[in-house]
Motif scaffolding. Structure first.
Motif: not given
Length: 198
Positions: A82-88, A155-162, A188-192
């Motif tokens: 799961l990228t930050e943009s989700a690619g949908l 792999f979850l890239d910044e899943p809680t952003t926004g 999980i990759c996150t800055n929080i």
């Protein structure tokens, strides 16, 4: 438990600008592991390296015992991202998005797509265009998309952003349930700093 990810002394630079300097860590089967750091600290680069999308300059990486530089296709069959943009695609409905990406994985099982939509609380919204989904719904659909081929590692890239605090808690509870019920290993990759209940 088996070691699913191994990274030893990994270096990566872009145009001589170092991004990763001696990164070393491992992830065992069934774990939820977080990579915590500010934007620009190399978290997304790490995911791309682990998936064999880019190559490291130095160091050793293994995913399921495979070298992503050489066996990237084999490794990617075992992982979801799961990228930050989700690619949908915003002009398609939630269900149409999953069907489209399912075809790329040669998945023709309608019940599997329905189960994913139900698991992530999206079944009643399956016919709505993704462009009108809330951020939380889009994130959940992005995870459902990443799970289409039943990966063993997510792999979850910044899943809680926004997401607002409640949306972030809901999403993290989905992630935790996925780990407990399906046994999916999660990075999980996150800055929080996020906290799961176990």
């Amino acid at each position: 438990m088996a070691e699913i990810i191994k990274a030893v002394n990994v270096y990566k630079a872009y145009r001589s600008q170092p991004v990763l300097k001696g990164l070393t860590f491992n992830v065992k089967e069934g774990e939820i592991v977080g990579l915590l750091g500010p934007n620009g600290s190399g978290k997304t680069t790490t995911i791309r390296l682990l998936n064999g999308v880019i190559n490291q300059d130095k160091g050793e990486i293994e995913v399921f015992g495979l070298n992503p530089q050489i066996d990237g296709d084999k490794a990617r069959k075992l992982t979801g991202v799961l990228t930050e943009s989700a690619g949908l695609y915003p002009h398609l409905s939630g269900e149409e998005n999953l069907r489209f990406f399912g075809e790329l994985y040669n998945i023709k099982d309608d019940s599997h797509i329905e189960t994913l939509l139900r698991d992530f609380g999206l079944y009643e919204h399956k016919d709505k265009k993704v462009g009108v989904y809330s951020t939380g719904m889009t994130k959940r659909l992005g995870i459902a998309k990443a799970l289409l081929h039943n990966p063993k590692l997510l792999f979850l890239d910044e899943p809680t952003t926004g997401l607002d605090p409640e949306g972030a808690r809901d999403l993290l509870s989905y992630i935790e349930r996925l780990n407990k019920e399906k046994g999916v290993t999660i990075l999980i990759c996150t800055n929080i700093l996020v906290t799961l209940s176990h």
